[in-house]
Design a protein around this motif. Structure first.
Motif, PDB file in Angstrom:
ATOM      1  N   PRO A 111       0.848  -1.197   0.000  1.00 28.26           N
ATOM      2  CA  PRO A 111       0.000   0.000   0.000  1.00 28.26           C
ATOM      3  C   PRO A 111       0.887   1.253   0.000  1.00 28.26           C
ATOM      4  CG  PRO A 111      -0.734  -1.570   1.658  1.00 28.26           C
ATOM      5  CD  PRO A 111       0.592  -2.067   1.163  1.00 28.26           C
ATOM      6  N   GLY A 112       0.479   2.240  -0.758  1.00 28.88           N
ATOM      7  CA  GLY A 112       1.261   3.469  -0.816  1.00 28.88           C
ATOM      8  C   GLY A 112       2.377   3.454  -1.837  1.00 28.88           C
ATOM      9  N   ASP A 113       2.552   2.335  -2.533  1.00 27.12           N
ATOM     10  CA  ASP A 113       3.576   2.253  -3.575  1.00 27.12           C
ATOM     11  C   ASP A 113       3.255   3.277  -4.671  1.00 27.12           C
ATOM     12  OD1 ASP A 113       5.201   1.573  -5.737  1.00 27.12           O
ATOM     13  OD2 ASP A 113       5.093  -0.561  -5.338  1.00 27.12           O
ATOM     14  N   PRO A 114       4.227   4.141  -5.072  1.00 30.30           N
ATOM     15  CA  PRO A 114       3.958   5.130  -6.137  1.00 30.30           C
ATOM     16  C   PRO A 114       3.480   4.491  -7.435  1.00 30.30           C
ATOM     17  CG  PRO A 114       6.003   5.647  -5.014  1.00 30.30           C
ATOM     18  CD  PRO A 114       5.581   4.308  -4.499  1.00 30.30           C
ATOM     19  N   ALA A 115       4.020   3.301  -7.757  1.00 28.47           N
ATOM     20  CA  ALA A 115       3.579   2.625  -8.986  1.00 28.47           C
ATOM     21  C   ALA A 115       2.122   2.208  -8.876  1.00 28.47           C
ATOM     22  CB  ALA A 115       4.460   1.413  -9.260  1.00 28.47           C
ATOM     23  N   ALA A 116       1.685   1.768  -7.687  1.00 28.96           N
ATOM     24  CA  ALA A 116       0.281   1.420  -7.486  1.00 28.96           C
ATOM     25  C   ALA A 116      -0.590   2.655  -7.628  1.00 28.96           C
ATOM     26  CB  ALA A 116       0.090   0.775  -6.112  1.00 28.96           C
ATOM     27  N   ALA A 117      -0.095   3.792  -7.150  1.00 27.57           N
ATOM     28  CA  ALA A 117      -0.845   5.046  -7.294  1.00 27.57           C
ATOM     29  C   ALA A 117      -1.011   5.405  -8.772  1.00 27.57           C
ATOM     30  CB  ALA A 117      -0.126   6.169  -6.548  1.00 27.57           C
ATOM     31  N   ARG A 118       0.030   5.147  -9.575  1.00 33.99           N
ATOM     32  CA  ARG A 118      -0.087   5.416 -11.019  1.00 33.99           C
ATOM     33  C   ARG A 118      -1.139   4.513 -11.654  1.00 33.99           C
ATOM     34  NH1 ARG A 118       5.555   5.831 -10.623  1.00 33.99           N
ATOM     35  NH2 ARG A 118       5.909   3.775 -11.536  1.00 33.99           N
ATOM     36  N   LEU A 119      -1.200   3.258 -11.207  1.00 27.45           N
ATOM     37  CA  LEU A 119      -2.210   2.345 -11.737  1.00 27.45           C
ATOM     38  C   LEU A 119      -3.616   2.859 -11.424  1.00 27.45           C
ATOM     39  CD1 LEU A 119      -0.570  -1.048 -10.755  1.00 27.45           C
ATOM     40  CD2 LEU A 119      -1.048  -0.302 -13.096  1.00 27.45           C
ATOM     41  N   ILE A 120      -3.809   3.340 -10.211  1.00 27.72           N
ATOM     42  CA  ILE A 120      -5.118   3.877  -9.817  1.00 27.72           C
ATOM     43  C   ILE A 120      -5.478   5.061 -10.702  1.00 27.72           C
ATOM     44  CG2 ILE A 120      -6.375   5.026  -7.955  1.00 27.72           C
ATOM     45  CD1 ILE A 120      -4.745   3.259  -6.001  1.00 27.72           C
ATOM     46  N   GLU A 121      -4.501   5.922 -10.998  1.00 27.36           N
ATOM     47  CA  GLU A 121      -4.748   7.066 -11.873  1.00 27.36           C
ATOM     48  C   GLU A 121      -5.179   6.624 -13.265  1.00 27.36           C
ATOM     49  OE1 GLU A 121      -1.174   9.319 -11.870  1.00 27.36           O
ATOM     50  OE2 GLU A 121      -1.416  10.028  -9.791  1.00 27.36           O
ATOM     51  N   LEU A 122      -4.666   5.486 -13.706  1.00 32.20           N
ATOM     52  CA  LEU A 122      -5.032   4.965 -15.025  1.00 32.20           C
ATOM     53  C   LEU A 122      -6.433   4.361 -15.048  1.00 32.20           C
ATOM     54  CD1 LEU A 122      -1.683   3.165 -15.996  1.00 32.20           C
ATOM     55  CD2 LEU A 122      -2.611   5.233 -17.047  1.00 32.20           C
ATOM     56  N   GLY A 123      -6.997   4.096 -13.885  1.00 32.27           N
ATOM     57  CA  GLY A 123      -8.316   3.485 -13.811  1.00 32.27           C
ATOM     58  C   GLY A 123      -8.301   2.041 -13.395  1.00 32.27           C
ATOM     59  N   VAL A 124      -7.175   1.576 -12.844  1.00 33.57           N
ATOM     60  CA  VAL A 124      -7.050   0.198 -12.389  1.00 33.57           C
ATOM     61  C   VAL A 124      -7.553   0.092 -10.952  1.00 33.57           C
ATOM     62  CG1 VAL A 124      -5.411  -1.657 -11.868  1.00 33.57           C
ATOM     63  CG2 VAL A 124      -5.090  -0.232 -13.913  1.00 33.57           C
ATOM     64  N   GLU A 125      -8.291  -0.974 -10.665  1.00 33.46           N
ATOM     65  CA  GLU A 125      -8.689  -1.270  -9.284  1.00 33.46           C
ATOM     66  C   GLU A 125      -7.545  -2.024  -8.629  1.00 33.46           C
ATOM     67  OE1 GLU A 125     -11.521  -4.435  -6.956  1.00 33.46           O
ATOM     68  OE2 GLU A 125     -12.134  -3.799  -8.966  1.00 33.46           O
ATOM     69  N   VAL A 126      -6.965  -1.471  -7.566  1.00 27.63           N
ATOM     70  CA  VAL A 126      -5.795  -2.070  -6.931  1.00 27.63           C
ATOM     71  C   VAL A 126      -6.190  -2.761  -5.632  1.00 27.63           C
ATOM     72  CG1 VAL A 126      -3.532  -1.647  -5.905  1.00 27.63           C
ATOM     73  CG2 VAL A 126      -4.204  -0.419  -7.986  1.00 27.63           C
ATOM     74  N   ASN A 127      -5.847  -4.046  -5.527  1.00 26.41           N
ATOM     75  CA  ASN A 127      -6.026  -4.834  -4.306  1.00 26.41           C
ATOM     76  C   ASN A 127      -4.667  -5.045  -3.667  1.00 26.41           C
ATOM     77  OD1 ASN A 127      -8.931  -6.789  -4.383  1.00 26.41           O
ATOM     78  ND2 ASN A 127      -8.472  -5.277  -5.929  1.00 26.41           N
ATOM     79  N   HIS A 128      -4.573  -4.955  -2.342  1.00 27.03           N
ATOM     80  CA  HIS A 128      -3.306  -5.130  -1.647  1.00 27.03           C
ATOM     81  C   HIS A 128      -3.303  -6.423  -0.843  1.00 27.03           C
ATOM     82  CE1 HIS A 128      -1.998  -1.109  -2.725  1.00 27.03           C
ATOM     83  NE2 HIS A 128      -3.140  -0.623  -2.291  1.00 27.03           N
ATOM     84  N   GLY A 129      -2.127  -7.006  -0.732  1.00 27.31           N
ATOM     85  CA  GLY A 129      -1.969  -8.217   0.057  1.00 27.31           C
ATOM     86  C   GLY A 129      -0.658  -8.886  -0.260  1.00 27.31           C
ATOM     87  N   SER A 130      -0.324  -9.930   0.469  1.00 31.68           N
ATOM     88  CA  SER A 130       0.929 -10.641   0.246  1.00 31.68           C
ATOM     89  C   SER A 130       0.845 -11.507  -1.005  1.00 31.68           C
ATOM     90  CB  SER A 130       1.247 -11.527   1.459  1.00 31.68           C
ATOM     91  OG  SER A 130       2.333 -12.386   1.155  1.00 31.68           O
TER      92      SER A 130
END
Length: 292
Positions: free
Chosen positions: A34-53
């Motif tokens: 969570p909080g990964d800048p790359a994950a934030a970019r995915l969210i900006e693109l319209g991707v639904e991001v799920n977090h976990g191991s």
């Protein structure tokens, strides 16, 4: 269609997510941080991001619920036996998630020549995942790309290019097959949309093939100034990573063997990138800003 991309914060995974979104598909990504800048970019693109191991099959299965395909991106090279073991765990977790999703198409990103018993731990980990996925019997396709052009975007490589040096642990006349991450993404979109054409297949992917001497010629044209080639002694690589050294030894002996002509003729819609065109898009700024 709906797809889950594990490891979507890496260059190939990000490229797959972008390619699927561009073709109107719904994309869900699985990110361990969570909080990964790359994950934030995915969210900006319209991707639904799920977090976990990435080692938790239940977390991946929850993220895979209701999808048509699971794109399982492996870990990057380096790390030796521990990384190879993690690769197997995570690949199997993704396979189990695809099975739990009710027959979702599993698309596993391996590496070209992993099936050739290279002895490189990174390659052998990928090969082990391929074998176990096959044994599970899930509907699957194996994509096996060669060396990523995006390796030149690493900070150390960019610093060298700004100084006018392209350094690599290979002789300047040694051919190296390479692939642009965007080509992996576009091919992945084909697999999603043409499931029946790709089920049960293993396909090696490459965009271009060139020597170090060819590469510096292309980079010099992009830069508008001379970029010289520097062969890095293999001992320097070995001091940092025996696994990387083993890979470059293998590459120097011949390495990958993708039939680029046949591949590109069979799938012209991918629009395969040449190295120089890729460099103009991704490196022109770094190449034109020389440093002492």
């Amino acid at each position: 269609m709906r797809a889950l991309v594990t490891g979507a914060t890496g260059a190939p995974g990000m490229a797959i997510a972008r390619a699927l979104l561009a073709r109107g598909h719904r994309v869900r990504a699985f990110s361990p941080r969570p909080g990964d800048p790359a994950a934030a970019r995915l969210i900006e693109l319209g991707v639904e991001v799920n977090h976990g191991s990435a080692d938790d099959p239940r977390a991946i299965a929850r993220a895979a619920a209701g999808v048509d395909a699971v794109f399982a991106m492996g870990s990057p090279i380096e790390g030796g036996l521990a990384a190879a073991e993690a690769e197997v765990r995570r690949g199997l977790a993704a396979a189990e998630a695809a099975r739990a999703a009710g027959g979702a198409h599993l698309v596993y990103t391996s590496v070209a020549s992993a099936d050739r018993c290279t002895g490189i731990p990174y390659f052998e980990g990928k090969a082990a995942v391929e074998r176990q996925i096959t044994a599970l019997g899930v509907p699957c396709t194996i994509l096996a790309p060669v060396y990523l052009m995006e390796n030149l975007l690493a900070p150390a490589a960019l610093h060298g290019l700004r100084r006018g040096v392209y350094a690599a642990p290979l002789p300047p006349g040694c051919p190296l097959q390479q692939i642009a991450a965007d080509d992996v993404g576009r091919f992945a979109a084909l697999v999603l949309e043409r499931r029946c054409d790709f089920l049960g297949r293993r396909i090696e992917l490459a965009s271009d093939e060139l020597t170090g001497a060819d590469a510096v010629s292309a980079l010099s044209r992009v830069a508008g100034r001379e970029i010289r080639y520097a062969e890095v002694p293999l001992a320097e690589v070995r001091a940092r990573s025996e696994e990387l050294a083993a890979m470059f030894r293998w590459l120097a002996r011949g390495g990958y063997g993708v039939d680029l002509g046949a591949l590109h003729a069979a799938y012209p819609e991918v629009g395969w990138r040449r190295f120089e065109g890729w460099a103009r898009e991704h490196l022109s700024g770094a190449l034109t800003r020389a440093v002492a």
